[in-house]
Design a protein around this motif. Sequence first.
Motif, PDB file in Angstrom:
ATOM      1  N   LEU A 222       0.751  -1.193   0.020  1.00 42.19           N
ATOM      2  CA  LEU A 222      -0.177  -0.062   0.029  1.00 42.19           C
ATOM      3  C   LEU A 222       0.768   1.346   0.101  1.00 42.19           C
ATOM      4  CD1 LEU A 222      -2.794  -0.862   2.356  1.00 42.19           C
ATOM      5  CD2 LEU A 222      -3.120  -0.964   0.028  1.00 42.19           C
ATOM      6  N   GLU A 223       2.107   0.995   0.855  1.00 43.23           N
ATOM      7  CA  GLU A 223       2.937   2.450   0.565  1.00 43.23           C
ATOM      8  C   GLU A 223       3.429   2.608  -0.741  1.00 43.23           C
ATOM      9  OE1 GLU A 223       3.334   4.276   2.977  1.00 43.23           O
ATOM     10  OE2 GLU A 223       3.549   3.768   5.026  1.00 43.23           O
ATOM     11  N   ARG A 224       3.822   1.687  -1.528  1.00 49.09           N
ATOM     12  CA  ARG A 224       4.140   1.521  -2.896  1.00 49.09           C
ATOM     13  C   ARG A 224       3.008   2.205  -3.825  1.00 49.09           C
ATOM     14  NH1 ARG A 224       4.330  -3.685  -4.927  1.00 49.09           N
ATOM     15  NH2 ARG A 224       2.030  -3.276  -5.297  1.00 49.09           N
ATOM     16  N   ASP A 225       1.911   1.833  -3.577  1.00 52.53           N
ATOM     17  CA  ASP A 225       0.508   1.938  -4.277  1.00 52.53           C
ATOM     18  C   ASP A 225       0.331   3.448  -4.098  1.00 52.53           C
ATOM     19  OD1 ASP A 225       0.470  -0.272  -5.241  1.00 52.53           O
ATOM     20  OD2 ASP A 225      -1.146  -1.012  -4.111  1.00 52.53           O
ATOM     21  N   LYS A 226       0.566   4.082  -2.902  1.00 56.77           N
ATOM     22  CA  LYS A 226      -0.050   5.385  -2.462  1.00 56.77           C
ATOM     23  C   LYS A 226       1.164   6.557  -3.157  1.00 56.77           C
ATOM     24  CE  LYS A 226       0.338   8.567   1.602  1.00 56.77           C
ATOM     25  NZ  LYS A 226       0.693   8.712   3.026  1.00 56.77           N
ATOM     26  N   ALA A 227       2.439   6.107  -3.086  1.00 59.15           N
ATOM     27  CA  ALA A 227       3.607   6.820  -3.819  1.00 59.15           C
ATOM     28  C   ALA A 227       3.126   6.861  -5.173  1.00 59.15           C
ATOM     29  CB  ALA A 227       4.726   6.346  -3.609  1.00 59.15           C
ATOM     30  N   GLN A 228       2.791   5.884  -5.986  1.00 62.59           N
ATOM     31  CA  GLN A 228       2.585   6.004  -7.368  1.00 62.59           C
ATOM     32  C   GLN A 228       1.344   6.871  -7.872  1.00 62.59           C
ATOM     33  OE1 GLN A 228       2.035   1.755  -8.275  1.00 62.59           O
ATOM     34  NE2 GLN A 228       4.409   1.306  -8.604  1.00 62.59           N
ATOM     35  N   LEU A 229       0.345   6.557  -6.726  1.00 59.65           N
ATOM     36  CA  LEU A 229      -0.832   7.472  -7.066  1.00 59.65           C
ATOM     37  C   LEU A 229      -0.607   8.934  -6.837  1.00 59.65           C
ATOM     38  CD1 LEU A 229      -3.902   5.532  -5.299  1.00 59.65           C
ATOM     39  CD2 LEU A 229      -3.484   6.267  -7.616  1.00 59.65           C
ATOM     40  N   CYS A 230       0.281   9.356  -5.813  1.00 57.42           N
ATOM     41  CA  CYS A 230       0.638  10.730  -5.704  1.00 57.42           C
ATOM     42  C   CYS A 230       1.554  11.246  -7.090  1.00 57.42           C
ATOM     43  CB  CYS A 230       1.232  10.714  -4.169  1.00 57.42           C
ATOM     44  SG  CYS A 230       0.135  10.580  -2.955  1.00 57.42           S
ATOM     45  N   GLU A 231       2.407  10.594  -7.310  1.00 57.90           N
ATOM     46  CA  GLU A 231       3.212  10.846  -8.416  1.00 57.90           C
ATOM     47  C   GLU A 231       2.394  11.016  -9.756  1.00 57.90           C
ATOM     48  OE1 GLU A 231       7.072   9.203 -10.840  1.00 57.90           O
ATOM     49  OE2 GLU A 231       6.516   8.106  -8.882  1.00 57.90           O
ATOM     50  N   ALA A 232       1.542  10.235  -9.917  1.00 52.85           N
ATOM     51  CA  ALA A 232       0.863  10.435 -11.021  1.00 52.85           C
ATOM     52  C   ALA A 232      -0.118  11.600 -11.101  1.00 52.85           C
ATOM     53  CB  ALA A 232      -0.147   9.174 -11.155  1.00 52.85           C
ATOM     54  N   ALA A 233      -0.620  11.909  -9.813  1.00 54.70           N
ATOM     55  CA  ALA A 233      -1.525  13.065  -9.671  1.00 54.70           C
ATOM     56  C   ALA A 233      -0.846  14.373  -9.905  1.00 54.70           C
ATOM     57  CB  ALA A 233      -2.176  13.172  -8.302  1.00 54.70           C
TER      58      ALA A 233
END
Length: 320
Positions: A222-233
């Motif tokens: 989840l920490e990895r997925d969160k970082a990816q979502l924030c980066e994409a946004a």
Amino acid sequence: MGAQAPQWLLTSFVDAMQQIGATAAETNLEHEGADLMQRWNAPNRQLHNLRRLMNTLTHIDEIASSAHDPDILRVAAWYHGAFLNKALEIKLGGFQANFAATRCIEHAHSRLTSLGVSDEVVARVDELIAFVTRHRAPRMDFDAQVLVDADLAGLSCSPQEYKKIRTALRAELVELDDLQFIKARIALLKKLLSYETIYQSPLGSAWEDTARANLEVELTRLERDKAQLCEAAQADDTDDPDDSDDTDETQEGAVTSTGTLIIKRRSIKKRIPVHSADNEVTSTGVLPRKIEEPLYSGEDVETTSSLESAVESLDLPNAD
């Protein structure tokens, strides 16, 4: 999706109610049990359903030898899922994070009283429901520890079963966007992992190692997925030509932040709601204390709401 109720389930409810002192006729107790089964088996319950209840009752039986009054624990388990409050419903309604727990407690209090259960026992059931929603029991309350451990026993399962749990939980909380769900889930996992032991009862300790391993693996993902979502946004906002004027205006008003940082903060705030770690976190989601309060708060709140409000928590259920 709910499970088919076996014949023993209703009988066990009636037996437990009679053991805790209910004076109502057996027919009335059967009607009460049928009503609770219907609530647990509602179509919108992908995870917190009748199968979850049956698993919790089974786990109570497994570790009940360390409890003084397991029948009260069984009755509390039945009533703690009387309401499943969806994330969007709670957020739009402006309720506080303990709203779901309060609804379940009030329902149990009213129904048990009408069925002839003594005030002392009713108060004890109310108290036990509150402990389940917080996923933690007092240090010297051994019966409450058995109930809370039984409710969390599903954390200790195979990786394959744990994946099914995560999938069902996400489907049940479809109102939350991905970032809201991930942030709420991370907060709950960190809280559970911060305890010296997840399970407090003597016999529940057998589930500790497997459960902790499952939580740690999920937290890393989840920490990895969160970082990816924030980066994409952030990237999406930076590439949007319509945002150029707004970005310049924001930079001109900055005092202590760099332009890049401001763009990132504005992007996330504009496109994806950002919740502070100090917000109320339930087993199923992130809730502001009141809908009109700011998202960022300095208070540290311990209470979580479970079905359990279904924003109860991003709450983990028992495996099949």
